[in-house]
Design a protein around this motif. Structure first.
Motif, PDB file in Angstrom:
ATOM      1  N   ALA A   1       9.489  10.712   3.330  1.00 45.72           N
ATOM      2  CA  ALA A   1       8.696   9.649   3.417  1.00 45.72           C
ATOM      3  C   ALA A   1       7.404   9.878   2.659  1.00 45.72           C
ATOM      4  CB  ALA A   1       8.439   9.077   4.867  1.00 45.72           C
ATOM      5  N   VAL A   2       7.061   9.089   1.662  1.00 47.25           N
ATOM      6  CA  VAL A   2       5.641   9.194   1.029  1.00 47.25           C
ATOM      7  C   VAL A   2       4.834   8.241   1.330  1.00 47.25           C
ATOM      8  CG1 VAL A   2       4.808   9.475  -1.398  1.00 47.25           C
ATOM      9  CG2 VAL A   2       7.195  10.414  -1.035  1.00 47.25           C
ATOM     10  N   VAL A   3       3.602   8.398   1.820  1.00 42.05           N
ATOM     11  CA  VAL A   3       2.762   7.565   2.092  1.00 42.05           C
ATOM     12  C   VAL A   3       1.676   7.789   0.852  1.00 42.05           C
ATOM     13  CG1 VAL A   3       0.964   7.043   3.573  1.00 42.05           C
ATOM     14  CG2 VAL A   3       2.850   7.785   4.515  1.00 42.05           C
ATOM     15  N   LEU A   4       0.991   6.408   0.177  1.00 46.43           N
ATOM     16  CA  LEU A   4       0.213   6.544  -0.773  1.00 46.43           C
ATOM     17  C   LEU A   4      -0.909   6.135  -0.163  1.00 46.43           C
ATOM     18  CD1 LEU A   4       2.176   4.940  -3.712  1.00 46.43           C
ATOM     19  CD2 LEU A   4       1.621   7.573  -3.307  1.00 46.43           C
ATOM     20  N   LEU A   5      -2.222   6.753  -0.562  1.00 47.62           N
ATOM     21  CA  LEU A   5      -3.532   6.449  -0.396  1.00 47.62           C
ATOM     22  C   LEU A   5      -4.233   6.009  -1.689  1.00 47.62           C
ATOM     23  CD1 LEU A   5      -5.933   5.479   1.422  1.00 47.62           C
ATOM     24  CD2 LEU A   5      -6.251   8.101   1.611  1.00 47.62           C
ATOM     25  N   GLY A   6      -4.642   5.036  -2.000  1.00 53.87           N
ATOM     26  CA  GLY A   6      -5.265   4.541  -3.161  1.00 53.87           C
ATOM     27  C   GLY A   6      -6.825   4.938  -3.044  1.00 53.87           C
ATOM     28  N   ALA A   7      -7.673   5.168  -4.270  1.00 53.74           N
ATOM     29  CA  ALA A   7      -8.985   5.303  -4.407  1.00 53.74           C
ATOM     30  C   ALA A   7      -9.758   4.205  -3.430  1.00 53.74           C
ATOM     31  CB  ALA A   7      -9.589   5.328  -5.527  1.00 53.74           C
ATOM     32  N   ASP A   8      -9.247   2.929  -3.484  1.00 59.24           N
ATOM     33  CA  ASP A   8      -9.887   1.842  -2.774  1.00 59.24           C
ATOM     34  C   ASP A   8      -9.365   1.704  -1.382  1.00 59.24           C
ATOM     35  OD1 ASP A   8      -7.402   1.128  -3.396  1.00 59.24           O
ATOM     36  OD2 ASP A   8      -7.660  -0.748  -4.425  1.00 59.24           O
ATOM     37  N   GLY A   9      -8.779   2.445  -0.789  1.00 59.29           N
ATOM     38  CA  GLY A   9      -7.996   2.449   0.375  1.00 59.29           C
ATOM     39  C   GLY A   9      -6.731   1.923   0.861  1.00 59.29           C
ATOM     40  N   ARG A  10      -6.123   1.277  -0.093  1.00 63.91           N
ATOM     41  CA  ARG A  10      -4.848   0.453  -0.277  1.00 63.91           C
ATOM     42  C   ARG A  10      -3.932   1.919   0.357  1.00 63.91           C
ATOM     43  NH1 ARG A  10      -3.285  -2.267  -5.410  1.00 63.91           N
ATOM     44  NH2 ARG A  10      -4.500  -0.401  -6.312  1.00 63.91           N
ATOM     45  N   LEU A  11      -2.689   1.054   1.111  1.00 61.65           N
ATOM     46  CA  LEU A  11      -1.793   2.224   1.526  1.00 61.65           C
ATOM     47  C   LEU A  11      -0.491   1.698   1.152  1.00 61.65           C
ATOM     48  CD1 LEU A  11      -3.204   2.759   5.179  1.00 61.65           C
ATOM     49  CD2 LEU A  11      -3.257   4.436   3.349  1.00 61.65           C
ATOM     50  N   ALA A  12       0.608   2.535   0.921  1.00 59.17           N
ATOM     51  CA  ALA A  12       1.950   2.225   0.788  1.00 59.17           C
ATOM     52  C   ALA A  12       2.662   2.979   1.498  1.00 59.17           C
ATOM     53  CB  ALA A  12       2.180   2.031  -0.925  1.00 59.17           C
ATOM     54  N   LEU A  13       3.783   2.910   1.870  1.00 57.59           N
ATOM     55  CA  LEU A  13       4.820   3.671   2.180  1.00 57.59           C
ATOM     56  C   LEU A  13       6.217   3.526   1.513  1.00 57.59           C
ATOM     57  CD1 LEU A  13       6.115   5.801   4.363  1.00 57.59           C
ATOM     58  CD2 LEU A  13       6.914   3.625   5.720  1.00 57.59           C
ATOM     59  N   ASP A  14       6.437   4.570   0.660  1.00 60.60           N
ATOM     60  CA  ASP A  14       7.786   4.399  -0.063  1.00 60.60           C
ATOM     61  C   ASP A  14       7.870   3.452  -1.288  1.00 60.60           C
ATOM     62  OD1 ASP A  14       8.573   7.062   1.064  1.00 60.60           O
ATOM     63  OD2 ASP A  14       9.996   5.675   2.294  1.00 60.60           O
ATOM     64  N   GLY A  15       6.661   3.149  -1.599  1.00 54.72           N
ATOM     65  CA  GLY A  15       6.258   1.994  -2.640  1.00 54.72           C
ATOM     66  C   GLY A  15       6.198   0.917  -2.201  1.00 54.72           C
ATOM     67  N   LEU A  16       6.141   0.440  -0.926  1.00 52.96           N
ATOM     68  CA  LEU A  16       5.813  -0.773  -0.163  1.00 52.96           C
ATOM     69  C   LEU A  16       4.463  -0.876   0.366  1.00 52.96           C
ATOM     70  CD1 LEU A  16       7.001  -3.353   0.592  1.00 52.96           C
ATOM     71  CD2 LEU A  16       7.727  -2.437   2.846  1.00 52.96           C
ATOM     72  N   VAL A  17       3.498  -1.775  -0.419  1.00 51.95           N
ATOM     73  CA  VAL A  17       2.093  -1.981  -0.094  1.00 51.95           C
ATOM     74  C   VAL A  17       2.200  -2.453   1.372  1.00 51.95           C
ATOM     75  CG1 VAL A  17      -0.081  -2.710  -0.538  1.00 51.95           C
ATOM     76  CG2 VAL A  17       1.466  -2.047  -2.365  1.00 51.95           C
ATOM     77  N   MET A  18       1.318  -1.817   2.292  1.00 51.48           N
ATOM     78  CA  MET A  18       1.110  -2.423   3.685  1.00 51.48           C
ATOM     79  C   MET A  18      -0.234  -2.057   4.117  1.00 51.48           C
ATOM     80  SD  MET A  18       3.997  -0.028   5.602  1.00 51.48           S
ATOM     81  CE  MET A  18       5.292  -0.836   4.743  1.00 51.48           C
TER      82      MET A  18
END
Length: 134
Positions: free
Chosen positions: A59-76
């Motif tokens: 499970a990969v959680v992404l945190l962008g520089a602007d605070g956006r979040l995504a879990l396995d490629g799905l922005v939420m």
């Protein structure tokens, strides 16, 4: 019956089929070359002095520089992310969660996401980094 000996082929006649095959292979690999889906937004992980082996992505959680979040490629949004992670951990409690944060993201935002994942039930959390160039 009298057969004429086959005429010798010129270099052009011998190399043309090879060129056709190479061209077709080139087009095939250009069309099928994308093997993995990319991240939904650009993330540049921070540099790290240590380097470890890559583990299987669970499970990969992404945190962008602007605070956006995504879990396995799905922005939420944050509540949806917490619910999705909690649901996944209910199904498979030993699932490692990998956090891939942008190097330009605020440290407080990274800590907030880590706390959010902990509150969702994540026991194993890995913060992904890129090795420093030496």
């Amino acid at each position: 019956m009298r057969f004429d000996p086959p005429r010798p082929r010129s270099d052009d006649e011998r190399i043309l089929p090879l060129i056709n095959v190479v061209f077709l292979l080139l087009i095939f690999f250009m069309l099928t070359g994308r093997l993995a889906a990319g991240d939904p937004f650009k993330v540049e992980p921070p540099r790290s002095a240590t380097e470890g082996p890559a583990a299987a992505q669970e499970a990969v959680v992404l945190l962008g520089a602007d605070g956006r979040l995504a879990l396995d490629g799905l922005v939420m949004e944050r509540p949806a992310l917490a619910e999705a992670v909690a649901g996944r951990l209910r199904q498979e409690p030993d699932t490692p969660i990998r956090l891939k944060a942008d190097g330009r993201a605020e440290a407080t935002a990274v800590v907030e996401v880590m706390e959010l994942l902990r509150d969702a039930g994540a026991a194993k959390l890995q913060l992904l980094t890129v090795p420093e160039a030496r």
